[in-house]
Scaffold this motif. Structure first.
Motif, PDB file in Angstrom:
ATOM      1  N   UNK A 283       0.829  -1.206   0.000  1.00 26.31           N
ATOM      2  CA  UNK A 283       0.000   0.000   0.000  1.00 26.31           C
ATOM      3  C   UNK A 283       0.859   1.251   0.000  1.00 26.31           C
ATOM      4  N   UNK A 284       1.912   1.234   0.790  1.00 28.75           N
ATOM      5  CA  UNK A 284       2.781   2.419   0.861  1.00 28.75           C
ATOM      6  C   UNK A 284       3.496   2.680  -0.452  1.00 28.75           C
ATOM      7  N   UNK A 285       3.677   1.641  -1.273  1.00 32.99           N
ATOM      8  CA  UNK A 285       4.328   1.810  -2.575  1.00 32.99           C
ATOM      9  C   UNK A 285       3.346   2.172  -3.687  1.00 32.99           C
ATOM     10  N   UNK A 286       2.043   2.072  -3.403  1.00 30.82           N
ATOM     11  CA  UNK A 286       1.031   2.267  -4.444  1.00 30.82           C
ATOM     12  C   UNK A 286       0.651   3.727  -4.606  1.00 30.82           C
ATOM     13  N   UNK A 287       0.302   4.096  -5.823  1.00 26.58           N
ATOM     14  CA  UNK A 287      -0.286   5.407  -6.067  1.00 26.58           C
ATOM     15  C   UNK A 287      -1.780   5.398  -5.750  1.00 26.58           C
ATOM     16  N   UNK A 354      -8.641  10.348 -10.877  1.00 29.67           N
ATOM     17  CA  UNK A 354      -7.703  10.327  -9.751  1.00 29.67           C
ATOM     18  C   UNK A 354      -6.270  10.558 -10.210  1.00 29.67           C
ATOM     19  N   UNK A 355      -5.891   9.963 -11.331  1.00 31.53           N
ATOM     20  CA  UNK A 355      -4.506  10.049 -11.783  1.00 31.53           C
ATOM     21  C   UNK A 355      -4.204  11.364 -12.499  1.00 31.53           C
ATOM     22  N   UNK A 356      -5.192  11.954 -13.153  1.00 32.12           N
ATOM     23  CA  UNK A 356      -4.928  13.177 -13.917  1.00 32.12           C
ATOM     24  C   UNK A 356      -5.012  14.431 -13.044  1.00 32.12           C
ATOM     25  N   UNK A 357      -5.720  14.360 -11.932  1.00 31.44           N
ATOM     26  CA  UNK A 357      -5.735  15.477 -10.976  1.00 31.44           C
ATOM     27  C   UNK A 357      -5.008  15.009  -9.718  1.00 31.44           C
ATOM     28  N   UNK A 358      -3.702  14.812  -9.844  1.00 29.09           N
ATOM     29  CA  UNK A 358      -2.945  14.170  -8.768  1.00 29.09           C
ATOM     30  C   UNK A 358      -2.908  15.018  -7.505  1.00 29.09           C
ATOM     31  N   UNK A 359      -2.778  16.306  -7.640  1.00 33.41           N
ATOM     32  CA  UNK A 359      -2.743  17.144  -6.444  1.00 33.41           C
ATOM     33  C   UNK A 359      -4.069  17.067  -5.681  1.00 33.41           C
ATOM     34  N   UNK A 360      -5.166  17.140  -6.413  1.00 32.16           N
ATOM     35  CA  UNK A 360      -6.466  17.002  -5.767  1.00 32.16           C
ATOM     36  C   UNK A 360      -6.641  15.633  -5.132  1.00 32.16           C
ATOM     37  N   UNK A 361      -6.099  14.615  -5.769  1.00 33.50           N
ATOM     38  CA  UNK A 361      -6.184  13.251  -5.240  1.00 33.50           C
ATOM     39  C   UNK A 361      -5.401  13.132  -3.941  1.00 33.50           C
ATOM     40  N   UNK A 362      -4.222  13.748  -3.892  1.00 38.15           N
ATOM     41  CA  UNK A 362      -3.425  13.714  -2.656  1.00 38.15           C
ATOM     42  C   UNK A 362      -4.148  14.425  -1.508  1.00 38.15           C
TER      43      UNK A 362
END
Length: 394
Positions: A283-287, A354-362
């Protein structure tokens, strides 16, 4: 106080909350025992810290004549529970047979509880474990309660109201389950209390930076209701995004899923079942952790999957299905992203977003960790359940 926890299978890696609760009770100074209806499961991958709880497991034989003879000394009580089982499952012969099959060992448990001064019996599921707890409590006079999680209340509602009427309280893990049970005819809604499950909260670690490929993770049994085939279909719609999927878990669909992934030309690695510390490391290695669950045969469904709580406790972004109690944890656009169950196109859209808006996802992932810390901390929730048990046993 001696507390007896009842489950069907033990130990079971997908039911880590059973061990976590037992460990909490032990640490609080109670004598916690775990009664399992089925034979002990050898070969489960269990973390070493849970060994103390594993050692507290016990059961009796299916034909426990000593327990039956003891119960026959209480004919009115025994006759009542057997009659209610027969009436309750009159139209479900398989469940009737299974329920009657657990009567002898439940009688043996009742005798043991009466003799050893057990203070409370708690069944971790509303199906056969709660039936066993109800039988043992009725015969011994020891107070009991039970938890309602997921398909233990969705597959059949027979005898649920009768067991709840005799229970001191019924713990539900979500508002969804509370509302579902409260709507059942004759169910005592005043017995229902929302006490959520939970996970341990690790120290936060940095979320992986955007990389090629994106690393997605699925953790769970490879069964139809887990929706892995929908996930593979969704990934086939995201060919323009470099994605690697790790699949952790075993099950009867593995060979077919591996062939499906290969035929689609997807970058997928199937790892099989792994211990909890290895799962946390992945999990810690996953995006992104994806939980594409859907309703299975006969109404089988998720409650709130442990894997979601674990991923969000690690501040890892999640995409999950809008199913059962999941939206109480994963609020779409706030603590993660949701898609319709069994809808690969919608799942692909949620993953892409989720992947294209990475900052929002974080930012969602950080809010997700905060929600787990507030509502799904296993230490807080185990303490709340223990407090209710202590209150009823006082």
């Amino acid at each position: 106080m001696r507390i007896v926890i009842i489950v069907s299978d033990f130990p079971k890696v997908t039911e880590t909350f059973v061990l976590a609760n037992a460990l909490h009770y032990l640490d609080a100074g109670h004598d916690a025992r775990i009664f399992h209806l089925k034979p002990f499961r050898t070969g489960e991958v269990i973390h070493g810290h849970a060994q103390r709880a594993i050692e507290r497991g016990f059961t009796f034989g299916w034909l426990s004549f000593g327990g039956l003879m003891w119960a026959l000394g209480r004919p009115r009580r025994l006759g009542r529970v057997v009659a209610q089982i027969v009436r309750g499952f009159a139209k479900e012969p398989k469940r009737l047979a299974a329920s009657l099959a657990i009567v002898p060992k439940s009688c043996a448990l009742a005798r043991a509880c009466a003799r050893d001064g057990t203070g409370h019996i708690h069944a971790e599921f509303a199906g056969y474990p709660a039936t066993s707890a109800w039988i043992a409590a009725t015969l011994s006079g020891v107070p009991f309660s039970f938890s309602a999680h997921a398909h233990d209340i969705f597959l059949t509602q027979s005898l649920l109201a009768e067991k709840a009427q005799d229970a001191r309280f019924v713990r539900v893990i979500s508002r969804f389950n509370r509302d579902f049970l409260a709507a059942l005819p004759s169910f005592p809604a005043d017995r229902l209390e929302v006490l959520r499950c939970g996970v341990s909260l690790p120290e936060p670690t940095p979320t992986p930076s955007p990389a090629t490929p994106w690393r997605l993770l699925f953790v769970g049994a490879l069964l139809p209701r887990k929706g892995v085939e929908d996930l593979l279909e969704a990934l086939s719609r995201l060919a323009d995004l470099p994605i690697h999927l790790d699949v952790v878990g075993g099950g009867r669909l593995r060979e077919g899923l591996e062939a499906m992934a290969q035929q689609m030309g997807l970058d997928v690695t199937f790892h099989g079942a792994q211990p909890s510390d290895a799962v946390r490391a992945r999990m810690r290695d996953a995006h992104l952790v994806v939980v594409p669950s859907k309703q299975g045969d006969g109404g089988r469904s998720e409650g709130i999957p442990v894997v979601l709580m674990e991923a969000m406790s690690e501040a890892r972004p999640v995409v999950a299905s809008r199913l059962s109690g999941i939206p109480e944890l994963v609020e779409d656009g706030v603590t993660g992203r949701l898609s319709g169950p069994g809808d690969p196109a919608a799942l692909a859209g949620a993953i892409r977003a989720a992947l294209t808006d990475w900052q929002g996802t974080l930012e969602m992932a950080q809010r997700g960790r905060a929600r787990v810390a507030e509502h799904y901390d296993i230490q807080k929730n185990a303490a709340a359940l223990l407090a209710r048990i202590e209150e009823e046993a006082a």
